[in-house]
Enzyme design. Structure first.
Site, PDB file in Angstrom:
ATOM      1  N   GLU A 139       0.810  -1.214   0.000  1.00 31.28           N
ATOM      2  CA  GLU A 139       0.000   0.000   0.000  1.00 31.28           C
ATOM      3  C   GLU A 139       0.842   1.262   0.000  1.00 31.28           C
ATOM      4  OE1 GLU A 139      -2.083  -0.876   3.666  1.00 31.28           O
ATOM      5  OE2 GLU A 139      -0.791   0.508   4.779  1.00 31.28           O
ATOM      6  N   HIS A 178       0.123   5.698   1.150  1.00 36.69           N
ATOM      7  CA  HIS A 178      -0.791   6.700   1.693  1.00 36.69           C
ATOM      8  C   HIS A 178      -0.024   7.982   1.942  1.00 36.69           C
ATOM      9  CE1 HIS A 178       1.041   4.966   5.241  1.00 36.69           C
ATOM     10  NE2 HIS A 178       0.426   3.833   5.001  1.00 36.69           N
ATOM     11  N   HIS A 230       4.892   7.128   8.785  1.00 35.42           N
ATOM     12  CA  HIS A 230       4.895   6.367  10.032  1.00 35.42           C
ATOM     13  C   HIS A 230       6.272   5.800  10.333  1.00 35.42           C
ATOM     14  CE1 HIS A 230       2.800   3.144   7.385  1.00 35.42           C
ATOM     15  NE2 HIS A 230       4.069   2.849   7.398  1.00 35.42           N
ATOM     16  N   HIS A 267       4.825   0.479   0.383  1.00 32.94           N
ATOM     17  CA  HIS A 267       5.485  -0.339   1.405  1.00 32.94           C
ATOM     18  C   HIS A 267       4.669  -1.582   1.745  1.00 32.94           C
ATOM     19  CE1 HIS A 267       2.824   2.410   3.554  1.00 32.94           C
ATOM     20  NE2 HIS A 267       2.707   1.463   4.461  1.00 32.94           N
ATOM     21  N   CYS A 301       4.140   0.329  15.529  1.00 40.02           N
ATOM     22  CA  CYS A 301       3.933   1.231  14.400  1.00 40.02           C
ATOM     23  C   CYS A 301       3.326   2.511  14.951  1.00 40.02           C
ATOM     24  CB  CYS A 301       3.004   0.588  13.381  1.00 40.02           C
ATOM     25  SG  CYS A 301       2.708   1.620  11.941  1.00 40.02           S
TER      26      CYS A 301
END
Length: 155
Positions: free
Chosen positions: A88, A90, A94, A128, A142
């Protein structure tokens, strides 16, 4: 002589008999570690609602979603042997910190092995995926923005 008025003791520092936040509160909370990457008052949750290219993952939300005003969320994920997260991207960033076992992380076209306490920053819009090709669970913390966009799952 030190000026005591400069140093105030907060509720968090002196402790509390409360161990779990109520959903409508914004109080300090202590989630006692029970061993084997579990915490008192923290339940297992599904990784995602639909199986979009992922398998064998447990998610535990440690901070976020219980009324805290934190601008970040801290989650623990554990990928069972042979499991993988979705591929994915976005707009939010993170941080991933390996705390159990080893795994492989893909960022863009690069693949890296993650070992205990390795820390990875994933920048916004980076493709990633995390996976566990090993025989023991791969667990990681995370940390993400509290306000974030939905991931765009890639094939």
């Amino acid at each position: 002589m030190k000026n005591k008025s400069l140093r105030q003791t907060s509720f968090c520092e002196i402790g509390s008999s409360k161990k779990i936040c109520r959903k409508d509160s914004n109080r300090c909370a202590l989630y006692r570690y029970k061993g084997d990457m579990t915490w008192q008052g923290i339940a297992d949750e599904p990784y995602k609602t639909a199986a979009d290219g992922w398998s064998n993952i447990v998610r535990r939300v440690l901070i976020g979603g219980r009324g805290e005003s934190a601008k970040f969320h801290v989650r623990y994920f554990e990928i069972a042997p042979g499991g993988t997260s979705s591929l994915e991207r976005h707009r939010h960033e993170h941080v991933v910190i390996c705390v159990k076992g080893e795994g492989v992380v893909r960022t863009g076209r690069t693949r890296r092995k993650m070992r205990y306490m390795d820390t990875l920053y994933i920048s916004p819009d980076t493709v990633h995926q995390l996976r566990n090709p090993n025989d023991v669970p791969f667990g990681f913390l995370c940390i993400v923005n509290a306000r974030r966009d939905k991931p765009k799952v890639l094939a």
